[in-house]
Design a protein around this motif. Structure first.
Motif, PDB file in Angstrom:
ATOM      1  N   ARG A   1       0.817  -1.229   0.000  1.00 26.74           N
ATOM      2  CA  ARG A   1       0.000   0.000   0.000  1.00 26.74           C
ATOM      3  C   ARG A   1       0.845   1.271   0.000  1.00 26.74           C
ATOM      4  O   ARG A   1       0.376   2.337   0.404  1.00 26.74           O
ATOM      5  CB  ARG A   1      -1.006   0.008   1.151  1.00 26.74           C
ATOM      6  CG  ARG A   1      -1.976  -1.146   0.963  1.00 26.74           C
ATOM      7  CD  ARG A   1      -3.174  -1.075   1.861  1.00 26.74           C
ATOM      8  NE  ARG A   1      -4.064  -2.168   1.501  1.00 26.74           N
ATOM      9  CZ  ARG A   1      -4.839  -2.842   2.332  1.00 26.74           C
ATOM     10  NH1 ARG A   1      -4.856  -2.518   3.609  1.00 26.74           N
ATOM     11  NH2 ARG A   1      -5.610  -3.806   1.904  1.00 26.74           N
ATOM     12  N   GLY A   2       2.083   1.160  -0.427  1.00 24.74           N
ATOM     13  CA  GLY A   2       2.926   2.343  -0.556  1.00 24.74           C
ATOM     14  C   GLY A   2       2.531   3.132  -1.791  1.00 24.74           C
ATOM     15  O   GLY A   2       1.732   2.683  -2.618  1.00 24.74           O
ATOM     16  N   ARG A   3       3.101   4.314  -1.885  1.00 29.00           N
ATOM     17  CA  ARG A   3       2.783   5.185  -3.026  1.00 29.00           C
ATOM     18  C   ARG A   3       4.069   5.532  -3.766  1.00 29.00           C
ATOM     19  O   ARG A   3       5.063   5.893  -3.123  1.00 29.00           O
ATOM     20  CB  ARG A   3       2.095   6.447  -2.509  1.00 29.00           C
ATOM     21  CG  ARG A   3       1.588   7.381  -3.587  1.00 29.00           C
ATOM     22  CD  ARG A   3       0.711   8.470  -2.985  1.00 29.00           C
ATOM     23  NE  ARG A   3      -0.422   7.863  -2.296  1.00 29.00           N
ATOM     24  CZ  ARG A   3      -0.872   8.266  -1.104  1.00 29.00           C
ATOM     25  NH1 ARG A   3      -0.335   9.274  -0.484  1.00 29.00           N
ATOM     26  NH2 ARG A   3      -1.899   7.650  -0.554  1.00 29.00           N
ATOM     27  N   VAL A   4       4.017   5.424  -5.081  1.00 27.39           N
ATOM     28  CA  VAL A   4       5.153   5.823  -5.914  1.00 27.39           C
ATOM     29  C   VAL A   4       4.695   6.974  -6.788  1.00 27.39           C
ATOM     30  O   VAL A   4       3.674   6.866  -7.481  1.00 27.39           O
ATOM     31  CB  VAL A   4       5.647   4.649  -6.797  1.00 27.39           C
ATOM     32  CG1 VAL A   4       6.760   5.114  -7.734  1.00 27.39           C
ATOM     33  CG2 VAL A   4       6.112   3.474  -5.934  1.00 27.39           C
ATOM     34  N   VAL A   5       5.397   8.099  -6.721  1.00 21.94           N
ATOM     35  CA  VAL A   5       5.049   9.274  -7.526  1.00 21.94           C
ATOM     36  C   VAL A   5       6.145   9.471  -8.563  1.00 21.94           C
ATOM     37  O   VAL A   5       7.319   9.649  -8.209  1.00 21.94           O
ATOM     38  CB  VAL A   5       4.884  10.529  -6.641  1.00 21.94           C
ATOM     39  CG1 VAL A   5       4.524  11.749  -7.498  1.00 21.94           C
ATOM     40  CG2 VAL A   5       3.820  10.295  -5.578  1.00 21.94           C
ATOM     41  N   VAL A   6       5.761   9.435  -9.829  1.00 20.66           N
ATOM     42  CA  VAL A   6       6.736   9.503 -10.913  1.00 20.66           C
ATOM     43  C   VAL A   6       6.825  10.938 -11.425  1.00 20.66           C
ATOM     44  O   VAL A   6       5.889  11.458 -12.034  1.00 20.66           O
ATOM     45  CB  VAL A   6       6.355   8.553 -12.064  1.00 20.66           C
ATOM     46  CG1 VAL A   6       7.424   8.593 -13.156  1.00 20.66           C
ATOM     47  CG2 VAL A   6       6.162   7.135 -11.539  1.00 20.66           C
ATOM     48  N   VAL A   7       7.955  11.589 -11.119  1.00 19.62           N
ATOM     49  CA  VAL A   7       8.188  12.966 -11.553  1.00 19.62           C
ATOM     50  C   VAL A   7       9.200  12.981 -12.699  1.00 19.62           C
ATOM     51  O   VAL A   7       9.144  13.810 -13.594  1.00 19.62           O
ATOM     52  CB  VAL A   7       8.714  13.844 -10.386  1.00 19.62           C
ATOM     53  CG1 VAL A   7       8.530  15.321 -10.685  1.00 19.62           C
ATOM     54  CG2 VAL A   7       8.036  13.490  -9.065  1.00 19.62           C
ATOM     55  N   GLY A   8      10.146  12.036 -12.665  1.00 25.26           N
ATOM     56  CA  GLY A   8      11.161  11.927 -13.724  1.00 25.26           C
ATOM     57  C   GLY A   8      10.509  11.538 -15.042  1.00 25.26           C
ATOM     58  O   GLY A   8       9.502  10.835 -15.060  1.00 25.26           O
ATOM     59  N   VAL A   9      11.092  12.019 -16.126  1.00 28.66           N
ATOM     60  CA  VAL A   9      10.497  11.784 -17.443  1.00 28.66           C
ATOM     61  C   VAL A   9      11.382  10.806 -18.217  1.00 28.66           C
ATOM     62  O   VAL A   9      12.418  11.179 -18.752  1.00 28.66           O
ATOM     63  CB  VAL A   9      10.367  13.108 -18.230  1.00 28.66           C
ATOM     64  CG1 VAL A   9       9.679  12.869 -19.569  1.00 28.66           C
ATOM     65  CG2 VAL A   9       9.598  14.138 -17.412  1.00 28.66           C
ATOM     66  N   CYS A  10      10.960   9.547 -18.259  1.00 29.00           N
ATOM     67  CA  CYS A  10      11.696   8.536 -19.017  1.00 29.00           C
ATOM     68  C   CYS A  10      11.137   8.532 -20.440  1.00 29.00           C
ATOM     69  O   CYS A  10       9.946   8.347 -20.633  1.00 29.00           O
ATOM     70  CB  CYS A  10      11.520   7.166 -18.362  1.00 29.00           C
ATOM     71  SG  CYS A  10      12.367   5.852 -19.249  1.00 29.00           S
ATOM     72  N   VAL A  11      12.009   8.757 -21.431  1.00 27.24           N
ATOM     73  CA  VAL A  11      11.507   8.924 -22.796  1.00 27.24           C
ATOM     74  C   VAL A  11      11.727   7.677 -23.660  1.00 27.24           C
ATOM     75  O   VAL A  11      11.644   7.752 -24.876  1.00 27.24           O
ATOM     76  CB  VAL A  11      12.138  10.155 -23.494  1.00 27.24           C
ATOM     77  CG1 VAL A  11      11.642  11.437 -22.865  1.00 27.24           C
ATOM     78  CG2 VAL A  11      13.662  10.082 -23.431  1.00 27.24           C
ATOM     79  N   GLU A  12      11.993   6.557 -23.018  1.00 27.38           N
ATOM     80  CA  GLU A  12      12.065   5.325 -23.812  1.00 27.38           C
ATOM     81  C   GLU A  12      11.156   4.278 -23.178  1.00 27.38           C
ATOM     82  O   GLU A  12      10.802   4.385 -22.011  1.00 27.38           O
ATOM     83  CB  GLU A  12      13.514   4.825 -23.912  1.00 27.38           C
ATOM     84  CG  GLU A  12      14.202   4.733 -22.587  1.00 27.38           C
ATOM     85  CD  GLU A  12      15.669   4.307 -22.728  1.00 27.38           C
ATOM     86  OE1 GLU A  12      16.020   3.715 -23.751  1.00 27.38           O
ATOM     87  OE2 GLU A  12      16.421   4.558 -21.790  1.00 27.38           O
ATOM     88  N   PRO A  13      10.772   3.247 -23.983  1.00 23.42           N
ATOM     89  CA  PRO A  13       9.903   2.215 -23.417  1.00 23.42           C
ATOM     90  C   PRO A  13      10.587   1.544 -22.233  1.00 23.42           C
ATOM     91  O   PRO A  13      11.806   1.364 -22.226  1.00 23.42           O
ATOM     92  CB  PRO A  13       9.726   1.224 -24.575  1.00 23.42           C
ATOM     93  CG  PRO A  13      10.073   1.983 -25.810  1.00 23.42           C
ATOM     94  CD  PRO A  13      11.085   3.010 -25.397  1.00 23.42           C
ATOM     95  N   ASP A  14       9.786   1.218 -21.225  1.00 22.26           N
ATOM     96  CA  ASP A  14      10.314   0.601 -20.017  1.00 22.26           C
ATOM     97  C   ASP A  14       9.327  -0.495 -19.624  1.00 22.26           C
ATOM     98  O   ASP A  14       8.143  -0.411 -19.957  1.00 22.26           O
ATOM     99  CB  ASP A  14      10.414   1.681 -18.918  1.00 22.26           C
ATOM    100  CG  ASP A  14      11.229   1.223 -17.715  1.00 22.26           C
ATOM    101  OD1 ASP A  14      11.815   0.123 -17.777  1.00 22.26           O
ATOM    102  OD2 ASP A  14      11.278   1.971 -16.728  1.00 22.26           O
ATOM    103  N   THR A  15       9.793  -1.512 -18.950  1.00 20.79           N
ATOM    104  CA  THR A  15       8.868  -2.564 -18.528  1.00 20.79           C
ATOM    105  C   THR A  15       8.749  -2.574 -17.011  1.00 20.79           C
ATOM    106  O   THR A  15       9.712  -2.288 -16.297  1.00 20.79           O
ATOM    107  CB  THR A  15       9.349  -3.965 -18.979  1.00 20.79           C
ATOM    108  OG1 THR A  15      10.700  -4.128 -18.580  1.00 20.79           O
ATOM    109  CG2 THR A  15       9.235  -4.124 -20.482  1.00 20.79           C
TER     110      THR A  15
END
Ligand SMILES: [Zn+2]
Ligand SMILES: [Zn+2]
Length: 339
Positions: free
Chosen positions: A254-268
């Motif tokens: 039940r943790g929270r992950v906030v994505v601020v970084g901008v990854c510009v390639e496909p990721d899995t």
């Protein structure tokens, strides 16, 4: 006027003579006093096709109003010191009226190929997106309002509970502002994971209670040791492949992950990890106008400061070389252009 122009991806910016901006009816022209060099500009200028040839970047700026459009007369005057959201919205739609111009359907962004940005002597801004600088807030601080607003918006979206334990991955300017606001809004522990020693040192001046070198320590146990428990919220402020999954692995149930970084390639990612842990995964971008207003008010009251982030100040002529240097590992944090 002179501007630093991107002619081709992966090539240095060129100082060129370009047409002076003229304000539309609801616009102002601002003489640029300070403009921050943003990591996303470095990224995007290296991606072929991402920006049209001839783009003038620069979206973290402040300056002095030198021309006022017809409709804006009465609201702003020549000589006033302002910063602005790097968008020009229609000023009439629901989003614009709510101070959320990034959601305007006819939005034009500044410094990314639509409205020319502030790596220049002058920049055109919208009257609805412009904000006066309080007297105590200098132009350099004015240019830092944008990155501070990015951090503020991310921390608002994270809905931090008082006393939360926060892990900030990445100590660039955005990681630093996220750390500052996490502390401001009552986190008990703000631990930054960052490879560069210089940035780890800076973290303490931006609210971090501790820092981890992820090349020397395993982040999960190192965090627990310093924070007294697992992270309630993890901010991903880097944007490289593989990091999102690492954040999901680090998060407790039940943790929270906030994505601020901008990854510009496909990721899995392995969604099952998110399901089993019932993770809350949020992506955030930009800010509301009220984020700028609150940032300015708190700078004015001396309750926050971003001064320690500025590592270098360069002229327009020096900008292309400084911009290239920032593309390689560096000890610099925020480079400010003062044309
Ligand atoms: Zn930026
Ligand atoms: Zn609009």
């Amino acid at each position: 006027m002179k501007a630093a122009v991107l002619r081709e991806a992966r090539k240095p910016l060129q100082i060129e003579e370009v047409p002076d901006p003229t304000p539309g009816p609801a616009e102002l022209v601002v003489k640029v006093e300070s403009c921050g060099v943003c990591g996303s500009d470095l990224h995007v200028s290296d991606l072929p096709g991402a920006l049209p040839a001839g783009t003038v970047m620069g979206h973290e700026f402040s300056g002095v109003v030198v021309e006022v459009g017809k409709e804006a007369a009465g609201r702003f005057q020549v000589g006033e010191r302002v910063c602005a959201l790097p968008f020009i919205g229609c000023g009439r739609c629901v989003a614009c009226l709510a101070g959320d111009p990034s959601q305007c359907p006819t939005l034009q962004t500044t410094g990314l190929g639509q409205v020319p940005g502030a790596y220049a002597e002058y920049v055109r801004v919208g009257q609805h997106e412009a904000l006066r600088l309080p007297e105590s807030v200098g132009h350099r601080q004015g240019a830092m309002v944008e990155p501070l607003a990015v951090g503020l918006h991310a921390v608002e979206k994270a809905r931090l509970a008082p006393g939360a334990r926060v892990l900030v991955i990445g100590g660039g300017p955005i990681g630093l502002t996220v750390s500052l606001w996490s502390r401001y809004f009552g986190a008990r522990a703000v631990v930054m994971s960052e490879m560069a020693a210089g940035r780890r040192e800076l973290a303490g001046r931006f609210g971090a209670t501790d820092a981890i070198d992820p090349t020397r320590e395993e982040v999960g146990p190192a965090f627990a040791k310093r924070a007294g428990g697992a992270p309630d919220v993890i901010f991903e402020c880097v944007g490289v492949k593989g990091l999102l999954q690492q954040c999901m692995n680090l998060a407790p149930n039940r943790g929270r992950v906030v994505v601020v970084g901008v990854c510009v390639e496909p990721d899995t990612i392995l969604p099952a990890i998110g399901v089993v842990k019932e993770l809350d995964l949020r992506f955030v971008v930009a800010y509301h106008k009220r984020d700028f207003e609150l940032t300015l008010a708190l700078l004015d009251q001396g309750r926050i400061s971003s001064d320690a982030m500025v590592s270098d100040v360069v002229s327009l002529a020096q900008l292309p070389a400084a911009f290239e240097a920032l593309k390689h590992p560096t000890i610099q944090c925020k480079v400010i252009l003062e044309p």
